[in-house]
Design a protein around this motif. Structure first.
Motif, PDB file in Angstrom:
ATOM      1  N   ALA A  49      32.419 109.057   2.384  1.00  0.00           N
ATOM      2  CA  ALA A  49      32.389 110.438   1.880  1.00  0.00           C
ATOM      3  C   ALA A  49      33.729 111.122   2.125  1.00  0.00           C
ATOM      4  CB  ALA A  49      31.259 111.214   2.547  1.00  0.00           C
ATOM      5  N   VAL A  50      34.326 110.879   3.284  1.00  0.00           N
ATOM      6  CA  VAL A  50      35.647 111.451   3.582  1.00  0.00           C
ATOM      7  C   VAL A  50      36.671 110.931   2.580  1.00  0.00           C
ATOM      8  CG1 VAL A  50      37.546 111.435   5.256  1.00  0.00           C
ATOM      9  CG2 VAL A  50      35.204 111.867   6.028  1.00  0.00           C
ATOM     10  N   LEU A  51      36.667 109.641   2.338  1.00  0.00           N
ATOM     11  CA  LEU A  51      37.626 109.067   1.389  1.00  0.00           C
ATOM     12  C   LEU A  51      37.418 109.603  -0.027  1.00  0.00           C
ATOM     13  CD1 LEU A  51      37.924 105.382   2.569  1.00  0.00           C
ATOM     14  CD2 LEU A  51      39.733 107.092   2.463  1.00  0.00           C
ATOM     15  N   ARG A  52      36.172 109.749  -0.436  1.00  0.00           N
ATOM     16  CA  ARG A  52      35.923 110.296  -1.783  1.00  0.00           C
ATOM     17  C   ARG A  52      36.474 111.717  -1.896  1.00  0.00           C
ATOM     18  NH1 ARG A  52      30.687 107.888  -0.825  1.00  0.00           N
ATOM     19  NH2 ARG A  52      30.729 105.844  -1.794  1.00  0.00           N
ATOM     20  N   THR A  53      36.361 112.474  -0.839  1.00  0.00           N
ATOM     21  CA  THR A  53      36.881 113.840  -0.826  1.00  0.00           C
ATOM     22  C   THR A  53      38.405 113.845  -0.935  1.00  0.00           C
ATOM     23  OG1 THR A  53      35.033 114.621   0.495  1.00  0.00           O
ATOM     24  CG2 THR A  53      37.028 115.953   0.559  1.00  0.00           C
ATOM     25  N   LEU A  54      39.035 112.836  -0.369  1.00  0.00           N
ATOM     26  CA  LEU A  54      40.496 112.771  -0.356  1.00  0.00           C
ATOM     27  C   LEU A  54      41.102 112.193  -1.630  1.00  0.00           C
ATOM     28  CD1 LEU A  54      41.107 111.584   3.308  1.00  0.00           C
ATOM     29  CD2 LEU A  54      41.563 113.841   2.333  1.00  0.00           C
ATOM     30  N   ARG A  55      40.275 111.824  -2.608  1.00  0.00           N
ATOM     31  CA  ARG A  55      40.829 111.239  -3.843  1.00  0.00           C
ATOM     32  C   ARG A  55      41.867 112.138  -4.484  1.00  0.00           C
ATOM     33  NH1 ARG A  55      35.337 109.358  -6.608  1.00  0.00           N
ATOM     34  NH2 ARG A  55      34.969 111.501  -6.025  1.00  0.00           N
ATOM     35  N   GLU A  56      41.632 113.449  -4.443  1.00  0.00           N
ATOM     36  CA  GLU A  56      42.587 114.386  -5.037  1.00  0.00           C
ATOM     37  C   GLU A  56      43.383 115.052  -3.923  1.00  0.00           C
ATOM     38  OE1 GLU A  56      40.269 117.101  -7.298  1.00  0.00           O
ATOM     39  OE2 GLU A  56      39.690 115.595  -8.763  1.00  0.00           O
ATOM     40  N   ASP A  58      45.779 117.777  -1.998  1.00  0.00           N
ATOM     41  CA  ASP A  58      45.949 119.224  -2.133  1.00  0.00           C
ATOM     42  C   ASP A  58      47.368 119.502  -2.623  1.00  0.00           C
ATOM     43  OD1 ASP A  58      47.671 119.121   0.091  1.00  0.00           O
ATOM     44  OD2 ASP A  58      46.141 119.835   1.474  1.00  0.00           O
ATOM     45  N   ALA A  59      47.689 120.769  -2.830  1.00  0.00           N
ATOM     46  CA  ALA A  59      48.984 121.137  -3.420  1.00  0.00           C
ATOM     47  C   ALA A  59      50.159 120.667  -2.565  1.00  0.00           C
ATOM     48  CB  ALA A  59      49.051 122.644  -3.646  1.00  0.00           C
ATOM     49  N   ALA A  60      50.058 120.834  -1.257  1.00  0.00           N
ATOM     50  CA  ALA A  60      51.157 120.415  -0.374  1.00  0.00           C
ATOM     51  C   ALA A  60      51.358 118.902  -0.440  1.00  0.00           C
ATOM     52  CB  ALA A  60      50.885 120.857   1.057  1.00  0.00           C
ATOM     53  N   MET A  61      50.261 118.157  -0.485  1.00  0.00           N
ATOM     54  CA  MET A  61      50.361 116.699  -0.575  1.00  0.00           C
ATOM     55  C   MET A  61      50.978 116.290  -1.909  1.00  0.00           C
ATOM     56  SD  MET A  61      46.623 115.897   1.043  1.00  0.00           S
ATOM     57  CE  MET A  61      46.625 114.151   0.784  1.00  0.00           C
ATOM     58  N   ALA A  62      50.576 116.949  -2.979  1.00  0.00           N
ATOM     59  CA  ALA A  62      51.103 116.624  -4.303  1.00  0.00           C
ATOM     60  C   ALA A  62      52.604 116.893  -4.381  1.00  0.00           C
ATOM     61  CB  ALA A  62      50.357 117.415  -5.373  1.00  0.00           C
ATOM     62  N   ARG A  63      53.063 117.948  -3.715  1.00  0.00           N
ATOM     63  CA  ARG A  63      54.504 118.237  -3.707  1.00  0.00           C
ATOM     64  C   ARG A  63      55.281 117.182  -2.922  1.00  0.00           C
ATOM     65  NH1 ARG A  63      52.473 123.453  -2.973  1.00  0.00           N
ATOM     66  NH2 ARG A  63      52.864 123.362  -0.734  1.00  0.00           N
ATOM     67  N   ALA A  64      54.642 116.567  -1.938  1.00  0.00           N
ATOM     68  CA  ALA A  64      55.318 115.591  -1.088  1.00  0.00           C
ATOM     69  C   ALA A  64      55.402 114.203  -1.706  1.00  0.00           C
ATOM     70  CB  ALA A  64      54.606 115.496   0.262  1.00  0.00           C
ATOM     71  N   GLY A  65      54.579 113.920  -2.700  1.00  0.00           N
ATOM     72  CA  GLY A  65      54.579 112.583  -3.284  1.00  0.00           C
ATOM     73  C   GLY A  65      53.898 112.575  -4.634  1.00  0.00           C
ATOM     74  N   PRO A  67      50.852 112.208  -6.888  1.00  0.00           N
ATOM     75  CA  PRO A  67      49.391 112.264  -6.796  1.00  0.00           C
ATOM     76  C   PRO A  67      48.691 111.040  -7.405  1.00  0.00           C
ATOM     77  CG  PRO A  67      50.242 114.371  -7.545  1.00  0.00           C
ATOM     78  CD  PRO A  67      51.391 113.400  -7.553  1.00  0.00           C
ATOM     79  N   ARG A  68      49.295 110.428  -8.411  1.00  0.00           N
ATOM     80  CA  ARG A  68      48.680 109.237  -9.016  1.00  0.00           C
ATOM     81  C   ARG A  68      48.700 108.059  -8.052  1.00  0.00           C
ATOM     82  NH1 ARG A  68      52.310 109.601 -14.186  1.00  0.00           N
ATOM     83  NH2 ARG A  68      53.636 110.064 -12.435  1.00  0.00           N
ATOM     84  N   VAL A  69      49.776 107.951  -7.305  1.00  0.00           N
ATOM     85  CA  VAL A  69      49.864 106.876  -6.309  1.00  0.00           C
ATOM     86  C   VAL A  69      48.838 107.125  -5.206  1.00  0.00           C
ATOM     87  CG1 VAL A  69      51.339 105.800  -4.571  1.00  0.00           C
ATOM     88  CG2 VAL A  69      52.270 106.365  -6.827  1.00  0.00           C
ATOM     89  N   TRP A  70      48.744 108.369  -4.760  1.00  0.00           N
ATOM     90  CA  TRP A  70      47.765 108.734  -3.726  1.00  0.00           C
ATOM     91  C   TRP A  70      46.352 108.350  -4.196  1.00  0.00           C
ATOM     92  CZ3 TRP A  70      47.347 110.162   1.185  1.00  0.00           C
ATOM     93  CH2 TRP A  70      46.131 110.692   1.604  1.00  0.00           C
ATOM     94  N   GLU A  71      45.998 108.765  -5.414  1.00  0.00           N
ATOM     95  CA  GLU A  71      44.659 108.473  -5.919  1.00  0.00           C
ATOM     96  C   GLU A  71      44.426 106.965  -5.999  1.00  0.00           C
ATOM     97  OE1 GLU A  71      41.630 109.584  -9.544  1.00  0.00           O
ATOM     98  OE2 GLU A  71      43.777 109.602  -9.961  1.00  0.00           O
ATOM     99  N   ALA A  76      41.700 102.239  -3.995  1.00  0.00           N
ATOM    100  CA  ALA A  76      41.798 100.884  -3.441  1.00  0.00           C
ATOM    101  C   ALA A  76      41.035 100.810  -2.121  1.00  0.00           C
ATOM    102  CB  ALA A  76      43.263 100.490  -3.248  1.00  0.00           C
ATOM    103  N   ALA A  77      41.140 101.828  -1.300  1.00  0.00           N
ATOM    104  CA  ALA A  77      40.409 101.853  -0.032  1.00  0.00           C
ATOM    105  C   ALA A  77      38.905 101.871  -0.273  1.00  0.00           C
ATOM    106  CB  ALA A  77      40.823 103.077   0.792  1.00  0.00           C
TER     107      ALA A  77
END
Length: 81
Positions: A49-56, A58-65, A67-71, A76-77
């Motif tokens: 459930a935690v991982l599903r929540t983290l699929r997208e 947040d704005a600060a994370m998206a600015r740092a890298g 977002p498609r790679v993060w998703e 994959a996890a």
């Protein structure tokens, strides 16, 4: 960058188990290692459930890298279960 040898779902589940059991994290067990080893699978659903929540990110994370790679990494996890 270091890469963990353990699957992220198990790592999160172990943290959740430790949080509930270890005296260091609010539980009541002075030495919780063996109990965590035995009970972390009980926390897999919460870890997922935690991982599903983290699929997208947040704005600060998206600015740092990227977002498609993060998703892709989170998906994959989720597939490794």
């Amino acid at each position: 960058m270091d890469v963990s040898k353990g699957a992220v779902v198990e790592r999160i589940a172990r943290v959740l188990a430790g949080q509930r059991q270890s005296l260091n994290a609010g539980g009541d067990q002075v030495s919780a290692g063996e109990l965590i080893d035995a009970t972390w699978p009980d926390h897999r659903a919460d870890a997922l459930a935690v991982l599903r929540t983290l699929r997208e990110p947040d704005a600060a994370m998206a600015r740092a890298g990227d977002p498609r790679v993060w998703e892709a990494m989170i998906l994959a996890a989720l597939d490794e279960r």
